[in-house]
Design a protein around this motif. Structure first.
Motif, short mmCIF file in Angstrom:
data_model
loop_
_atom_site.label_atom_id
_atom_site.label_comp_id
_atom_site.label_asym_id
_atom_site.label_seq_id
_atom_site.Cartn_x
_atom_site.Cartn_y
_atom_site.Cartn_z
N ARG A 165 -5.73 2.60 2.32
CA ARG A 165 -6.92 1.76 2.37
C ARG A 165 -6.75 0.61 3.36
N ALA A 168 -7.20 2.11 6.81
CA ALA A 168 -8.61 2.37 7.09
C ALA A 168 -9.34 1.11 7.52
N ASP A 171 -8.28 0.28 11.07
CA ASP A 171 -8.87 1.22 12.04
C ASP A 171 -10.19 0.68 12.57
#
Length: 263
Positions: A165, A168, A171
């Motif tokens: 998480r 992510a 990103d």
């Protein structure tokens, strides 16, 4: 007689602890009240109009109850939206929290900076202004994340972090055009320094993370340098606008907040 009026820290949740901690280190005997608007959490998904109305009203009630000598809005979203409204409404010195773009620009070598905040914070014109004033020669990439706020809250409740998480979330910065050149990330939400270790581990390459907490603590110390403090610290108070979660008690105690109350 020593002045026992507290410094009051305010946030939507527990993120403002990242501002309280360096303040407590500089002013160890200062009485502290930490207020979390848990009934309104999270602010990052609320409208600007709602935050601009809610924050001054809540701080008015808190000021009436605790009579603070200084209020710290330890929340980037609330500060960028409601700071002027609060200062107009209350006759108490107010310190706000803004994204640490200036110190980030001072240390960036690649001149590509990431700003990681809530969606409400990263879209504010204030961020444009800070960028123009202090990072005009930098590429400043922004990403808003509500998930990271939830991860920080969960960590303080004792939940195990999920590395996927955190990757992510990052990103959202590194996969933007030019994102591979980011060497400094501004944690533009006071929740995010609470998971700095997890963020650093999830980054695709070494990155410097900066936040406003230490600078705000120095500002508080400067504004209160002529004030008297008790000889020793009293138990800190954590006050919530909803029923306090008992799972937070151990983490709060680590910050010196051993009394839990409800507004």
């Amino acid at each position: 007689m020593a002045d026992d009026r507290p410094i009051l820290f305010f946030d939507s949740g527990v993120g403002g602890l990242s501002v309280l901690a360096p303040t407590r280190a500089l002013l160890p005997s200062a009485p502290l009240v930490y207020a979390a608007d848990s009934a309104g959490f999270p602010y990052g998904t609320r409208s600007e109009d709602e935050i601009a109305a809610r924050v001054p009203a809540l701080l008015g009630r808190l000021a009436e109850r605790y009579r603070p000598r200084l209020i710290v809005i330890a929340c980037n979203t609330a500060s960028t939206i409601a700071l002027a409204h609060v200062r107009a409404a209350l006759d108490v010195p107010i310190v706000g929290t803004v994204p640490a773009i200036k110190p980030a620009a001072a240390v960036s070598q690649s001149r590509v900076i990431g700003v990681l905040g809530t969606r409400a914070t990263v879209r504010q014109p204030y961020v444009d202004d800070l960028t123009a004033r202090f990072a005009a020669d930098c590429t400043v990439l922004r990403h808003g994340s509500a998930d990271l706020v939830e991860l920080a809250e969960a960590k303080l409740r004792g939940a195990a972090p999920d590395p996927a998480r955190f990757r992510a979330v990052l990103d959202g910065l590194f996969e933007q055009p030019g994102g591979e050149r980011i060497d400094v990330i501004v944690n533009a939400c006071t929740h995010f320094p609470l998971v700095a270790t997890e963020l650093a581990a999830a980054a695709p390459h070494p990155v410097t993370f900066v936040d406003g907490g230490p600078g705000i603590a120095r500002r508080i110390a400067h504004l209160t340098q002529e004030m008297d403090w008790p000889a020793q610290a009293s138990p800190g108070i954590a006050v919530f606008t909803a029923t306090p979660d008992p799972a937070l008690a151990p983490a709060l105690a680590g910050y010196g907040l051993t009394r839990l109350e409800t507004l």
